[in-house]
Design an enzyme around this catalytic site. Sequence first.
Site, PDB file in Angstrom:
ATOM      1  N   HIS A 170       0.832  -1.196   0.000  1.00 14.82           N
ATOM      2  CA  HIS A 170       0.000   0.000   0.000  1.00 14.82           C
ATOM      3  C   HIS A 170       0.873   1.255   0.000  1.00 14.82           C
ATOM      4  CE1 HIS A 170      -3.642   2.246   0.495  1.00 14.82           C
ATOM      5  NE2 HIS A 170      -3.332   2.716   1.679  1.00 14.82           N
ATOM      6  N   THR A 171       0.411   2.265  -0.696  1.00 13.50           N
ATOM      7  CA  THR A 171       1.068   3.574  -0.673  1.00 13.50           C
ATOM      8  C   THR A 171      -0.022   4.600  -0.414  1.00 13.50           C
ATOM      9  OG1 THR A 171       2.497   2.744  -2.443  1.00 13.50           O
ATOM     10  CG2 THR A 171       2.689   5.066  -1.913  1.00 13.50           C
ATOM     11  N   VAL A 214      -0.744   8.908   0.251  1.00 15.91           N
ATOM     12  CA  VAL A 214      -0.345  10.318   0.340  1.00 15.91           C
ATOM     13  C   VAL A 214      -1.619  11.113   0.636  1.00 15.91           C
ATOM     14  CG1 VAL A 214       0.508  12.294  -1.006  1.00 15.91           C
ATOM     15  CG2 VAL A 214       1.651  10.078  -1.196  1.00 15.91           C
ATOM     16  N   GLY A 270      -0.021  14.356  -6.329  1.00 16.14           N
ATOM     17  CA  GLY A 270       0.368  14.888  -7.635  1.00 16.14           C
ATOM     18  C   GLY A 270       1.692  15.625  -7.636  1.00 16.14           C
ATOM     19  N   LEU A 271       2.444  15.573  -6.534  1.00 14.94           N
ATOM     20  CA  LEU A 271       3.723  16.280  -6.431  1.00 14.94           C
ATOM     21  C   LEU A 271       4.915  15.323  -6.459  1.00 14.94           C
ATOM     22  CD1 LEU A 271       2.729  18.739  -3.544  1.00 14.94           C
ATOM     23  CD2 LEU A 271       2.814  19.245  -5.987  1.00 14.94           C
ATOM     24  N   LEU A 281       5.313  12.742  -4.360  1.00 10.39           N
ATOM     25  CA  LEU A 281       5.678  12.228  -3.031  1.00 10.39           C
ATOM     26  C   LEU A 281       5.672  10.697  -3.002  1.00 10.39           C
ATOM     27  CD1 LEU A 281       6.519  12.981  -0.228  1.00 10.39           C
ATOM     28  CD2 LEU A 281       4.155  13.521   0.332  1.00 10.39           C
ATOM     29  N   CYS A 330       0.962  -3.072  -4.696  1.00  7.53           N
ATOM     30  CA  CYS A 330       0.241  -1.795  -4.767  1.00  7.53           C
ATOM     31  C   CYS A 330       0.163  -1.322  -6.221  1.00  7.53           C
ATOM     32  CB  CYS A 330       0.974  -0.759  -3.913  1.00  7.53           C
ATOM     33  SG  CYS A 330       0.404   0.924  -4.186  1.00  7.53           S
ATOM     34  N   THR A 368       2.105   2.817 -12.157  1.00 15.98           N
ATOM     35  CA  THR A 368       2.612   4.180 -12.364  1.00 15.98           C
ATOM     36  C   THR A 368       4.112   4.270 -12.125  1.00 15.98           C
ATOM     37  OG1 THR A 368       0.477   5.157 -11.790  1.00 15.98           O
ATOM     38  CG2 THR A 368       2.390   6.595 -11.619  1.00 15.98           C
ATOM     39  N   ARG A 374       7.081   4.392 -15.182  1.00 11.77           N
ATOM     40  CA  ARG A 374       7.746   5.695 -15.331  1.00 11.77           C
ATOM     41  C   ARG A 374       9.223   5.635 -14.930  1.00 11.77           C
ATOM     42  NH1 ARG A 374       3.138   9.971 -13.132  1.00 11.77           N
ATOM     43  NH2 ARG A 374       1.565   9.389 -14.686  1.00 11.77           N
TER      44      ARG A 374
HETATM   45  N1  COA Z   1      -2.837   3.358  -8.991  1.00 14.83           N
HETATM   46  C1  COA Z   1      -1.919   3.708  -9.918  1.00 14.83           C
HETATM   47  N2  COA Z   1      -1.560   4.982 -10.186  1.00 14.83           N
HETATM   48  C2  COA Z   1      -2.166   5.955  -9.456  1.00 14.83           C
HETATM   49  C3  COA Z   1      -3.126   5.657  -8.464  1.00 14.83           C
HETATM   50  C4  COA Z   1      -3.461   4.305  -8.242  1.00 14.83           C
HETATM   51  N3  COA Z   1      -4.356   3.932  -7.308  1.00 14.83           N
HETATM   52  N4  COA Z   1      -3.549   6.826  -7.914  1.00 14.83           N
HETATM   53  C5  COA Z   1      -2.897   7.819  -8.546  1.00 14.83           C
HETATM   54  N5  COA Z   1      -2.053   7.288  -9.475  1.00 14.83           N
HETATM   55  C6  COA Z   1      -1.184   8.029 -10.375  1.00 14.83           C
HETATM   56  C7  COA Z   1      -1.935   9.204 -10.962  1.00 14.83           C
HETATM   57  O1  COA Z   1      -2.439   8.793 -12.197  1.00 14.83           O
HETATM   58  C8  COA Z   1      -0.864  10.292 -11.097  1.00 14.83           C
HETATM   59  O2  COA Z   1      -0.548  10.418 -12.469  1.00 14.83           O
HETATM   60  P1  COA Z   1      -0.281  11.875 -13.125  1.00 14.83           P
HETATM   61  O3  COA Z   1       1.088  12.266 -12.625  1.00 14.83           O
HETATM   62  O4  COA Z   1      -0.307  11.592 -14.586  1.00 14.83           O
HETATM   63  O5  COA Z   1      -1.363  12.756 -12.634  1.00 14.83           O
HETATM   64  C9  COA Z   1       0.353   9.765 -10.358  1.00 14.83           C
HETATM   65  O6  COA Z   1      -0.099   8.577  -9.645  1.00 14.83           O
HETATM   66  C10 COA Z   1       0.906  10.780  -9.367  1.00 14.83           C
HETATM   67  O7  COA Z   1       2.184  10.334  -8.945  1.00 14.83           O
HETATM   68  P2  COA Z   1       2.795  10.862  -7.590  1.00 14.83           P
HETATM   69  O8  COA Z   1       2.684  12.350  -7.521  1.00 14.83           O
HETATM   70  O9  COA Z   1       4.143  10.252  -7.429  1.00 14.83           O
HETATM   71  O10 COA Z   1       1.805  10.202  -6.534  1.00 14.83           O
HETATM   72  P3  COA Z   1       1.095  10.886  -5.264  1.00 14.83           P
HETATM   73  O11 COA Z   1       2.137  11.447  -4.345  1.00 14.83           O
HETATM   74  O12 COA Z   1       0.021  11.792  -5.738  1.00 14.83           O
HETATM   75  O13 COA Z   1       0.436   9.599  -4.539  1.00 14.83           O
HETATM   76  C11 COA Z   1      -1.112   7.753  -4.345  1.00 14.83           C
HETATM   77  C12 COA Z   1      -0.223   8.610  -5.301  1.00 14.83           C
HETATM   78  C13 COA Z   1      -1.717   6.600  -5.145  1.00 14.83           C
HETATM   79  C14 COA Z   1      -0.246   7.187  -3.220  1.00 14.83           C
HETATM   80  C15 COA Z   1      -2.222   8.676  -3.748  1.00 14.83           C
HETATM   81  O14 COA Z   1      -3.052   9.129  -4.805  1.00 14.83           O
HETATM   82  C16 COA Z   1      -3.100   7.989  -2.698  1.00 14.83           C
HETATM   83  O15 COA Z   1      -2.740   7.960  -1.515  1.00 14.83           O
HETATM   84  N6  COA Z   1      -4.252   7.414  -3.117  1.00 14.83           N
HETATM   85  C17 COA Z   1      -5.141   6.710  -2.190  1.00 14.83           C
HETATM   86  C18 COA Z   1      -4.553   5.355  -1.799  1.00 14.83           C
HETATM   87  C19 COA Z   1      -4.279   4.480  -3.016  1.00 14.83           C
HETATM   88  O16 COA Z   1      -5.095   4.348  -3.912  1.00 14.83           O
HETATM   89  N7  COA Z   1      -3.045   3.882  -3.044  1.00 14.83           N
HETATM   90  C20 COA Z   1      -2.594   3.065  -4.185  1.00 14.83           C
HETATM   91  C21 COA Z   1      -3.074   1.677  -4.111  1.00 14.83           C
HETATM   92  S1  COA Z   1      -2.321   0.789  -2.756  1.00 14.83           S
END
Ligand code: COA
Length: 110
Positions: free
Chosen positions: A48-49, A51, A57-58, A60, A83, A89, A93
């Site tokens: 799990h991750t 933020v 979107g930054l 993190l 996750c 993603t 990338r």
């Molecule tokens: N699965 C795959 N990719 C995801 C995603 C998911 N569930 N949620 C967001 N992303 C992608 C987005 O498409 C975004 O793409 P963009 O840059 O083209 O807009 C990208 O992640 C953003 O990357 P980054 O800035 O490094 O991620 P973040 O710091 O915004 O955190 C998550 C991303 C997923 C951790 C955050 O959106 C979150 O906490 N979501 C709720 C929990 C969750 O769904 N966790 C993942 C499944 S365990």
Amino acid sequence: MAANARGEGPEVPKIVWNESQKRFETEDKKAYLQYELRDGGKVMDIVHTFVPTSKRGLGLASHLCVSAFTHAKSHSMSVIPTCSYVSDTFLPRNPSWKSVSYSMDPKSNI
Ligand code: COA
């Protein structure tokens, strides 16, 4: 990404390894990457991750992943990207980290 207050370039958030809770997290613990150990500790399964909405979107989550993958590589561990953020993603990338990913095919883990 934003420059810091003194304009010294991109700000890299400090990520801390919380071994007892099996997490990599920001110092305020609000953003984290959670993992489970498999295969006697040789495999890090990232389950799990998270933020907070206000910080999404930054990049993190990407910083959290880099910390986890760097740790795994330096400890000769492989990573299972359970996750969806990691599998769908982060790895597409950052394909250079695919070499640290767990594979059922022993030849590709050499
Ligand atoms: N699965 C795959 N990719 C995801 C995603 C998911 N569930 N949620 C967001 N992303 C992608 C987005 O498409 C975004 O793409 P963009 O840059 O083209 O807009 C990208 O992640 C953003 O990357 P980054 O800035 O490094 O991620 P973040 O710091 O915004 O955190 C998550 C991303 C997923 C951790 C955050 O959106 C979150 O906490 N979501 C709720 C929990 C969750 O769904 N966790 C993942 C499944 S365990």
